[in-house]
Design an enzyme around this catalytic site. Structure first.
Site, PDB file in Angstrom:
ATOM      1  N   ARG A  70      10.755  -6.874  12.439  1.00  0.00           N
ATOM      2  CA  ARG A  70       9.331  -6.529  12.656  1.00  0.00           C
ATOM      3  C   ARG A  70       8.488  -6.822  11.406  1.00  0.00           C
ATOM      4  O   ARG A  70       7.328  -7.204  11.518  1.00  0.00           O
ATOM      5  CB  ARG A  70       9.198  -5.056  13.023  1.00  0.00           C
ATOM      6  CG  ARG A  70       9.777  -4.723  14.379  1.00  0.00           C
ATOM      7  CD  ARG A  70       9.747  -3.228  14.581  1.00  0.00           C
ATOM      8  NE  ARG A  70      10.189  -2.861  15.909  1.00  0.00           N
ATOM      9  CZ  ARG A  70      10.408  -1.596  16.273  1.00  0.00           C
ATOM     10  NH1 ARG A  70      10.217  -0.602  15.411  1.00  0.00           N
ATOM     11  NH2 ARG A  70      10.792  -1.317  17.502  1.00  0.00           N
ATOM     12  N   HIS A  97      -7.587   9.740  -1.715  1.00  0.00           N
ATOM     13  CA  HIS A  97      -6.900   9.682  -0.414  1.00  0.00           C
ATOM     14  C   HIS A  97      -7.700  10.339   0.718  1.00  0.00           C
ATOM     15  O   HIS A  97      -7.762   9.813   1.826  1.00  0.00           O
ATOM     16  CB  HIS A  97      -5.519  10.337  -0.551  1.00  0.00           C
ATOM     17  CG  HIS A  97      -4.503   9.837   0.418  1.00  0.00           C
ATOM     18  ND1 HIS A  97      -3.172   9.760   0.141  1.00  0.00           N
ATOM     19  CD2 HIS A  97      -4.635   9.380   1.689  1.00  0.00           C
ATOM     20  CE1 HIS A  97      -2.526   9.277   1.188  1.00  0.00           C
ATOM     21  NE2 HIS A  97      -3.401   9.042   2.142  1.00  0.00           N
ATOM     22  N   TYR A 126       3.036   9.972  -0.522  1.00  0.00           N
ATOM     23  CA  TYR A 126       4.131   9.398   0.281  1.00  0.00           C
ATOM     24  C   TYR A 126       5.483   9.638  -0.403  1.00  0.00           C
ATOM     25  O   TYR A 126       6.521   9.452   0.222  1.00  0.00           O
ATOM     26  CB  TYR A 126       3.960   7.884   0.482  1.00  0.00           C
ATOM     27  CG  TYR A 126       2.719   7.413   1.195  1.00  0.00           C
ATOM     28  CD1 TYR A 126       1.850   8.299   1.835  1.00  0.00           C
ATOM     29  CD2 TYR A 126       2.408   6.054   1.252  1.00  0.00           C
ATOM     30  CE1 TYR A 126       0.713   7.843   2.475  1.00  0.00           C
ATOM     31  CE2 TYR A 126       1.283   5.594   1.897  1.00  0.00           C
ATOM     32  CZ  TYR A 126       0.431   6.484   2.496  1.00  0.00           C
ATOM     33  OH  TYR A 126      -0.697   6.008   3.128  1.00  0.00           O
ATOM     34  N   ASN A 177       5.290  -9.143  11.834  1.00  0.00           N
ATOM     35  CA  ASN A 177       3.929  -8.673  11.568  1.00  0.00           C
ATOM     36  C   ASN A 177       3.168  -9.569  10.596  1.00  0.00           C
ATOM     37  O   ASN A 177       1.935  -9.517  10.536  1.00  0.00           O
ATOM     38  CB  ASN A 177       3.962  -7.233  11.048  1.00  0.00           C
ATOM     39  CG  ASN A 177       4.466  -6.256  12.092  1.00  0.00           C
ATOM     40  OD1 ASN A 177       4.568  -6.602  13.268  1.00  0.00           O
ATOM     41  ND2 ASN A 177       4.793  -5.042  11.677  1.00  0.00           N
ATOM     42  N   ASP A 220       0.848  -1.195   0.000  1.00  0.00           N
ATOM     43  CA  ASP A 220       0.000   0.000   0.000  1.00  0.00           C
ATOM     44  C   ASP A 220       0.884   1.246   0.000  1.00  0.00           C
ATOM     45  O   ASP A 220       1.679   1.451   0.913  1.00  0.00           O
ATOM     46  CB  ASP A 220      -0.881  -0.015   1.247  1.00  0.00           C
ATOM     47  CG  ASP A 220      -1.842   1.156   1.280  1.00  0.00           C
ATOM     48  OD1 ASP A 220      -2.994   0.974   0.851  1.00  0.00           O
ATOM     49  OD2 ASP A 220      -1.442   2.254   1.726  1.00  0.00           O
ATOM     50  N   LYS A 239       2.986  -0.941   9.057  1.00  0.00           N
ATOM     51  CA  LYS A 239       4.203  -0.380   8.447  1.00  0.00           C
ATOM     52  C   LYS A 239       5.395  -0.676   9.356  1.00  0.00           C
ATOM     53  O   LYS A 239       5.315  -0.506  10.569  1.00  0.00           O
ATOM     54  CB  LYS A 239       4.031   1.124   8.286  1.00  0.00           C
ATOM     55  CG  LYS A 239       5.304   1.883   7.899  1.00  0.00           C
ATOM     56  CD  LYS A 239       6.044   2.468   9.096  1.00  0.00           C
ATOM     57  CE  LYS A 239       7.370   3.105   8.695  1.00  0.00           C
ATOM     58  NZ  LYS A 239       8.170   3.542   9.867  1.00  0.00           N
ATOM     59  N   SER A 240       6.496  -1.100   8.760  1.00  0.00           N
ATOM     60  CA  SER A 240       7.758  -1.146   9.490  1.00  0.00           C
ATOM     61  C   SER A 240       8.901  -1.087   8.499  1.00  0.00           C
ATOM     62  O   SER A 240       8.776  -1.567   7.377  1.00  0.00           O
ATOM     63  CB  SER A 240       7.870  -2.426  10.330  1.00  0.00           C
ATOM     64  OG  SER A 240       9.147  -2.461  10.944  1.00  0.00           O
ATOM     65  N   VAL A 241      10.008  -0.486   8.922  1.00  0.00           N
ATOM     66  CA  VAL A 241      11.220  -0.530   8.098  1.00  0.00           C
ATOM     67  C   VAL A 241      12.258  -1.462   8.735  1.00  0.00           C
ATOM     68  O   VAL A 241      13.384  -1.526   8.281  1.00  0.00           O
ATOM     69  CB  VAL A 241      11.828   0.881   7.908  1.00  0.00           C
ATOM     70  CG1 VAL A 241      10.918   1.738   7.029  1.00  0.00           C
ATOM     71  CG2 VAL A 241      12.101   1.566   9.240  1.00  0.00           C
ATOM     72  N   LEU A 297      -1.437  -0.087  14.177  1.00  0.00           N
ATOM     73  CA  LEU A 297      -0.830  -0.198  15.514  1.00  0.00           C
ATOM     74  C   LEU A 297      -0.955   1.142  16.244  1.00  0.00           C
ATOM     75  O   LEU A 297      -0.308   1.366  17.267  1.00  0.00           O
ATOM     76  CB  LEU A 297       0.645  -0.604  15.397  1.00  0.00           C
ATOM     77  CG  LEU A 297       0.938  -1.824  14.512  1.00  0.00           C
ATOM     78  CD1 LEU A 297       2.441  -2.004  14.311  1.00  0.00           C
ATOM     79  CD2 LEU A 297       0.313  -3.084  15.116  1.00  0.00           C
ATOM     80  N   LYS A 342      -2.813   5.981  -4.161  1.00  0.00           N
ATOM     81  CA  LYS A 342      -3.916   6.906  -3.838  1.00  0.00           C
ATOM     82  C   LYS A 342      -3.706   8.249  -4.524  1.00  0.00           C
ATOM     83  O   LYS A 342      -2.577   8.733  -4.620  1.00  0.00           O
ATOM     84  CB  LYS A 342      -3.994   7.118  -2.313  1.00  0.00           C
ATOM     85  CG  LYS A 342      -3.912   5.822  -1.518  1.00  0.00           C
ATOM     86  CD  LYS A 342      -4.079   6.002  -0.031  1.00  0.00           C
ATOM     87  CE  LYS A 342      -3.709   4.724   0.711  1.00  0.00           C
ATOM     88  NZ  LYS A 342      -2.268   4.573   0.970  1.00  0.00           N
TER      89      LYS A 342
END
Ligand code: A2P
Length: 274
Positions: free
Chosen positions: A236, A109, A51, A240, A46, A230-232, A190, A76
């Site tokens: 994680r 959006h 972004y 997830n 997504d 979301k995680s970088v 989260l 979006k």
């Protein structure tokens, strides 16, 4: 690994119920993060025009070696591009950056009424054309309330992506969308991290032997929501997705449901002035 469940959308397509969110991931970091996610097994990404990471996401999609039909991709339309001509330039720009010839899902959006009035209604007309032309398989909205949905002409959006997490459960809006046959996608699932420190969720996590994030993601899945954590962080990202081999029982779900406290962490569509 157990497969991610899919939800059937009202237009006859289906969507993987767990996807990878990329809000606040800079373009340069999007490539390694999305590649990590695709290697871990995510098949739903997504992103959004605003972004500014569609090119980075596109590089990861290309490098992954996955076929186009193996990955579900959403982007979006930004608020300043609601006029039909601007919307067309926007979807073409997004496709070019992503390196794709079509999207799986294209969303408006925000309704953005404070800044752009009713322009979102025209944008919805444009999205229906884009779908008819094959530029996207499905079309939907994000951050819409009932009043905005009522104003749309033609097709009904198949999804509405809104802020949902245990301390901001959005029960009335979810019930309304259920009545309309619109699936809910949870952004900031989260709570942008805010729900991770909650003692009650921690207690459930200890009792089921999973992490707090995994328990929250299960809560979304078991409520039938599409969830986009979301995680970088590679560990994680994997964690997830590793949520398919356990279930929260009714007591655990009730304990999480009881945490709803109107704790919005992002902008309110009614007052958003961008
Ligand atoms: P990071 O990206 O640095 O790993 P949301 O999806 O609700 O927007 O939340 C994203 C936030 O939660 C980010 O700050 C992200 O940090 C953090 N996060 C994501 N997954 C986990 C996890 N499994 N454990 C702890 N923090 C997490």
């Amino acid at each position: 690994m157990t497969a991610v469940p899919t939800l059937h959308l009202a237009d006859g397509t289906s969507i993987p119920q767990l996807g990878f969110g990329t809000w606040q991931v800079p373009d340069a970091d999007a490539t390694p993060a999305v590649l990590e996610a695709l290697e871990a097994g995510y098949r739903h990404i997504d992103t959004a025009q605003v972004y500014r990471n569609e090119a980075g996401v596109g590089r990861a999609l290309a490098r992954s070696g996955l076929r186009r039909d193996e990955v579900y991709v959403t982007t979006k339309l930004w608020n300043d591009s609601h006029s039909p001509d601007d919307a067309r330039a926007a979807i073409e720009g997004s496709l070019e950056k992503l390196g794709l010839d079509h999207l799986d899902l294209y969303l408006i959006h925000w309704p953005a009424t404070l800044k752009y009035g009713d322009a979102y209604i025209e944008a919805w007309d444009a999205l229906q054309e884009f779908k008819a032309e094959g530029l996207t398989r499905s079309i939907g909205v994000s951050n819409f309330h009932s009043v905005h949905l009522d104003a749309l002409r033609g097709e009904v959006p198949v999804v509405n992506q809104v802020e949902v997490h245990p301390t901001f459960a959005q029960r009335p809006l979810r019930a309304e969308l259920d009545r309309r046959g619109i699936e809910v996608e949870s952004w900031s699932p989260l709570g942008s991290g805010a729900d991770l420190g909650h003692a009650d969720i921690e207690a459930v996590a200890v009792s089921v032997g999973k992490s707090v994030a995994q328990v929250i993601i299960r809560w979304h899945l078991q409520h039938g929501l599409v969830v986009l954590p979301k995680s970088v962080t590679p560990q994680r990202i994997a964690e997830n997705l590793d949520v398919l081999d356990f279930e929260l029982d009714a007591d655990d779900m009730a304990r999480l449901d009881a945490l709803d406290a109107g704790n919005r962490v992002g902008p309110d569509p009614e007052t958003a002035d961008f």
